[in-house]
Design a protein around this motif. Structure first.
Motif, mmCIF file in Angstrom:
data_model
loop_
_atom_site.group_PDB
_atom_site.id
_atom_site.type_symbol
_atom_site.label_atom_id
_atom_site.label_comp_id
_atom_site.label_asym_id
_atom_site.label_seq_id
_atom_site.Cartn_x
_atom_site.Cartn_y
_atom_site.Cartn_z
ATOM 1 N N UNK A 230 0.824 -1.213 0.000
ATOM 2 C CA UNK A 230 0.000 0.000 0.000
ATOM 3 C C UNK A 230 0.858 1.263 0.000
ATOM 4 N N UNK A 231 2.089 1.167 0.489
ATOM 5 C CA UNK A 231 2.983 2.325 0.575
ATOM 6 C C UNK A 231 3.959 2.413 -0.590
ATOM 7 N N UNK A 232 4.159 1.314 -1.296
ATOM 8 C CA UNK A 232 5.251 1.218 -2.270
ATOM 9 C C UNK A 232 5.149 2.255 -3.380
ATOM 10 N N UNK A 233 3.996 2.398 -3.980
ATOM 11 C CA UNK A 233 3.867 3.256 -5.158
ATOM 12 C C UNK A 233 4.302 4.685 -4.864
ATOM 13 N N UNK A 234 3.907 5.211 -3.710
ATOM 14 C CA UNK A 234 4.187 6.610 -3.403
ATOM 15 C C UNK A 234 5.513 6.830 -2.679
ATOM 16 N N UNK A 235 6.010 5.814 -1.958
ATOM 17 C CA UNK A 235 7.192 6.029 -1.119
ATOM 18 C C UNK A 235 8.427 5.266 -1.586
ATOM 19 N N UNK A 236 8.267 4.231 -2.423
ATOM 20 C CA UNK A 236 9.420 3.494 -2.915
ATOM 21 C C UNK A 236 9.971 2.497 -1.908
ATOM 22 N N UNK A 237 10.940 1.716 -2.354
ATOM 23 C CA UNK A 237 11.497 0.640 -1.526
ATOM 24 C C UNK A 237 12.308 1.154 -0.348
ATOM 25 N N UNK A 238 12.776 2.391 -0.410
ATOM 26 C CA UNK A 238 13.629 2.909 0.662
ATOM 27 C C UNK A 238 12.851 3.288 1.919
ATOM 28 N N UNK A 239 11.538 3.343 1.842
ATOM 29 C CA UNK A 239 10.719 3.743 2.976
ATOM 30 C C UNK A 239 10.779 2.697 4.093
ATOM 31 N N UNK A 240 10.733 3.189 5.339
ATOM 32 C CA UNK A 240 10.715 2.284 6.489
ATOM 33 C C UNK A 240 9.399 1.531 6.594
ATOM 34 N N UNK A 242 8.181 0.103 3.972
ATOM 35 C CA UNK A 242 8.194 -0.818 2.825
ATOM 36 C C UNK A 242 9.187 -1.953 3.036
ATOM 37 N N UNK A 243 10.493 -1.645 2.998
ATOM 38 C CA UNK A 243 11.460 -2.761 2.959
ATOM 39 C C UNK A 243 11.474 -3.618 4.233
ATOM 40 N N UNK A 244 11.302 -3.064 5.442
ATOM 41 C CA UNK A 244 11.269 -3.971 6.600
ATOM 42 C C UNK A 244 10.081 -4.924 6.570
ATOM 43 N N UNK A 245 8.923 -4.400 6.181
ATOM 44 C CA UNK A 245 7.732 -5.247 6.138
ATOM 45 C C UNK A 245 7.815 -6.262 5.001
ATOM 46 N N UNK A 246 8.432 -5.859 3.882
ATOM 47 C CA UNK A 246 8.638 -6.829 2.796
ATOM 48 C C UNK A 246 9.540 -7.961 3.264
ATOM 49 N N UNK A 247 10.591 -7.611 4.014
ATOM 50 C CA UNK A 247 11.484 -8.644 4.549
ATOM 51 C C UNK A 247 10.751 -9.587 5.488
ATOM 52 N N UNK A 248 9.916 -9.023 6.365
ATOM 53 C CA UNK A 248 9.128 -9.855 7.280
ATOM 54 C C UNK A 248 8.162 -10.738 6.492
ATOM 55 N N UNK A 249 7.540 -10.150 5.475
ATOM 56 C CA UNK A 249 6.599 -10.917 4.663
ATOM 57 C C UNK A 249 7.264 -12.082 3.954
ATOM 58 N N UNK A 250 8.465 -11.858 3.422
ATOM 59 C CA UNK A 250 9.184 -12.936 2.738
ATOM 60 C C UNK A 250 9.585 -14.039 3.712
ATOM 61 N N UNK A 423 3.631 -2.988 -7.696
ATOM 62 C CA UNK A 423 4.983 -2.936 -8.263
ATOM 63 C C UNK A 423 4.976 -2.247 -9.623
ATOM 64 N N UNK A 424 3.950 -2.518 -10.410
ATOM 65 C CA UNK A 424 3.823 -1.869 -11.721
ATOM 66 C C UNK A 424 3.632 -0.364 -11.545
ATOM 67 N N UNK A 425 2.799 0.030 -10.573
ATOM 68 C CA UNK A 425 2.604 1.443 -10.305
ATOM 69 C C UNK A 425 3.889 2.140 -9.893
ATOM 70 N N UNK A 426 4.663 1.480 -9.011
ATOM 71 C CA UNK A 426 5.951 2.038 -8.594
ATOM 72 C C UNK A 426 6.914 2.145 -9.770
ATOM 73 N N UNK A 427 6.962 1.115 -10.609
ATOM 74 C CA UNK A 427 7.881 1.114 -11.748
ATOM 75 C C UNK A 427 7.541 2.230 -12.730
ATOM 76 N N UNK A 428 6.255 2.447 -12.981
ATOM 77 C CA UNK A 428 5.855 3.512 -13.902
ATOM 78 C C UNK A 428 6.284 4.882 -13.390
ATOM 79 N N UNK A 429 6.068 5.126 -12.093
ATOM 80 C CA UNK A 429 6.484 6.409 -11.526
ATOM 81 C C UNK A 429 7.998 6.582 -11.590
ATOM 82 N N UNK A 430 8.721 5.508 -11.299
ATOM 83 C CA UNK A 430 10.186 5.584 -11.324
ATOM 84 C C UNK A 430 10.696 5.862 -12.731
#
Length: 498
Positions: A230-240, A242-250, A423-430
């Motif tokens: 929910x945060x990825x598109x607007x904040x990117x992978x560097x957001x706190x 995003x990446x910690x929760x993705x790591x926990x999810x994996x 992920x597609x939304x984030x990639x388009x913005x990037x």
């Protein structure tokens, strides 16, 4: 479950309607309603934003959460069906989907809209593998290939119809009537299911205990992915966030797979995909699903940001998408038993490769009739590969494990689909930002007029869509290779047995 189908025979005598038509209706309208909502929401987000006065940052939340809820419900559907029985499980979650639809109709903000979409997603996710396998088995052997006509036209057609109605909502400047369709569909499913599904189901023989640890881990995994997606598109992978929760999810996902495979009756029986035939079919289905998400996101954005088309052209565009799906349904019905999943997957992959190659260099001067032809080709090609892969996987090997292979494939497919959209939304913005900066380097910012600035922005977003369609081309190639592998393993089991 097969015994339940045999009990549908008395229902046919009472209602004078063949059981497979009843089950087909219950399948299309129960699952198709969710697909309808997904695509209509893609088209009418702006109308909803204006109607509910919500920020653009929150627009993706209902869609992301609904897809995750659907992915959670898919592997739980067979488990609950074994516990509650076909009829009770179907009626219960049809009622739950109805409640979600009503919440959406009366939504007053992003919170209520998201709650309604989550309830819809979870209800339809449970229904997916509750009724879909029953639908295939309900068709008599002599006409079992008509199942393909039903499933492609009904379910893929629901997506196309959702996009078409979403386009119409741009003209009407209203959106609640779209969710009213879901209310009507779920009401019809509940009424017809109440009278059409067998009341006296077989007595439960051995009740396999549900592995509660696996269920808890699956729920925790989905919740862990919900926050970063929910945060990825607007904040990117560097957001706190995003990446910690993705790591926990994996980590939770890996733990779920480990624990689930130790269970007596796993929620997602990965071990059933340990041969080339089901693995290649799974890749075909999963990658084609991802291709559809990328293609719709890319071409819809291109039409909105670079073509400036009227709502009527959007209606024509997605009407031709529906035409392509109907063409695929007819071809699959006539040719699946003759050619097999591999050959049809190859043909569909070639069509996707052709369209993606054209869209990699698409420009705003493209003629609309040619664009209509291309979206029809895309609808035909993607649906042909997806259904070939899904059916080819289910029918690969021991027929008694077909439902388990199908459960594994669709669980993987829907989870990846749910995580891919943001992920597609984030990639388009990037990519849009990268292209914008590259173009601005060659433009004198101080002397640039507002008109030139608008041209720069359009060129940047067009470059981002070209990048997205390049990914689509790569996925098309992966589908083609998987289809070739599928073909080399043999034509496989036919739908109509001699």
């Amino acid at each position: 479950m097969s015994q339940q189908l045999q009990r549908l025979e008395p229902t046919r005598n009472k209602m004078a309607i063949p059981p497979y038509l009843v089950i087909s209706f219950l399948t299309i309208f129960a699952i198709g309603a969710q697909y309808f909502s997904n695509l209509s929401y893609v088209l009418n987000q702006g109308v909803i934003q204006n109607g509910l006065h919500i920020s653009s940052d929150d627009l993706l939340l209902p869609s992301i959460l609904s897809n995750l809820a659907f992915a959670l419900g898919v592997p739980l559907g067979p488990v609950l069906t074994r516990q509650l029985g076909l009829r009770r499980n179907y009626l219960l979650f049809t009622l739950i989907f109805l409640c979600g639809s009503v919440i959406d109709v009366v939504s007053t903000g992003i919170v209520t809209l998201s709650i309604g979409r989550v309830v819809q997603g979870f209800g339809s996710g449970i229904l997916f593998l509750t009724i879909l396998p029953v639908s295939l088995r309900s068709f008599p052997n002599k006409i079992r290939n008509l199942f393909l006509l039903m499933i492609i036209t009904g379910l893929f057609g629901a997506s196309a119809l959702g996009a078409l109605c979403g386009s119409l909502s741009l003209y009407t400047d209203s959106w609640r009537w779209l969710f009213l369709f879901n209310v009507i569909a779920s009401l019809l499913c509940f009424i017809i299911g109440y009278f059409g599904l067998p009341r006296q189901e077989e007595t439960v023989q051995e009740q396999t205990r549900i592995d509660k640890k696996a269920v808890v881990l699956l729920c925790a995994t989905i919740l862990s992915f919900a926050v970063p997606l929910c945060r990825l598109t607007n904040e990117g992978f560097s957001s706190l966030y995003v990446w910690p929760f993705l790591g926990i999810g994996l980590l939770l996902l890996g733990l779920f797979i480990y624990v689930d495979q130790k269970a007596e009756a796993p929620l997602v029986p990965f071990r059933t995909l340990k041969a080339a035939k089901p693995v290649s079919g799974t890749i075909m289905a999963v990658v084609s699903h991802a291709s559809l998400i990328i293609a719709i996101a890319g071409i819809n954005g291109f039409l909105q940001h670079n073509m400036d088309l009227s709502y009527l052209h959007f209606v024509y565009f997605y009407a031709w998408f529906f035409v392509g799906i109907i063409g695929s349904a007819i071809l699959k019905t006539l040719l699946y038993d003759k050619l097999g999943a591999g050959v049809l997957g190859m043909l569909g992959s070639l069509v996707v490769l052709y369209v993606s190659f054209q869209w990699m260099v698409i420009e705003t001067d493209i003629s609309l009739p040619f664009l209509y032809f291309q979206i029809a080709c895309l609808g035909c090609g993607v649906s042909m590969v997806l259904v070939s892969g899904a059916l080819g996987t289910a029918l690969a090997g021991d027929i008694h494990q077909a439902s388990m292979r199908s459960a594994t494939l669709h669980s993987i497919r829907n989870f990846i689909g749910a995580t891919l959209s943001p992920l597609v939304g984030w990639l388009l913005l990037r990519q849009n930002t990268i292209h914008y900066q590259e173009i601005k380097q060659h433009v004198n910012v101080e002397e640039a007029s507002s008109q030139l600035e608008g041209t720069v922005k359009k060129s940047a977003i067009l470059g981002a869509y070209h990048d997205l369609f390049t990914i689509l081309f790569i996925l098309g190639f992966i589908m083609f290779v998987a289809s070739v592998v599928k073909m080399t393993t043999g034509k496989g089991r036919a739908l109509v047995q001699k």
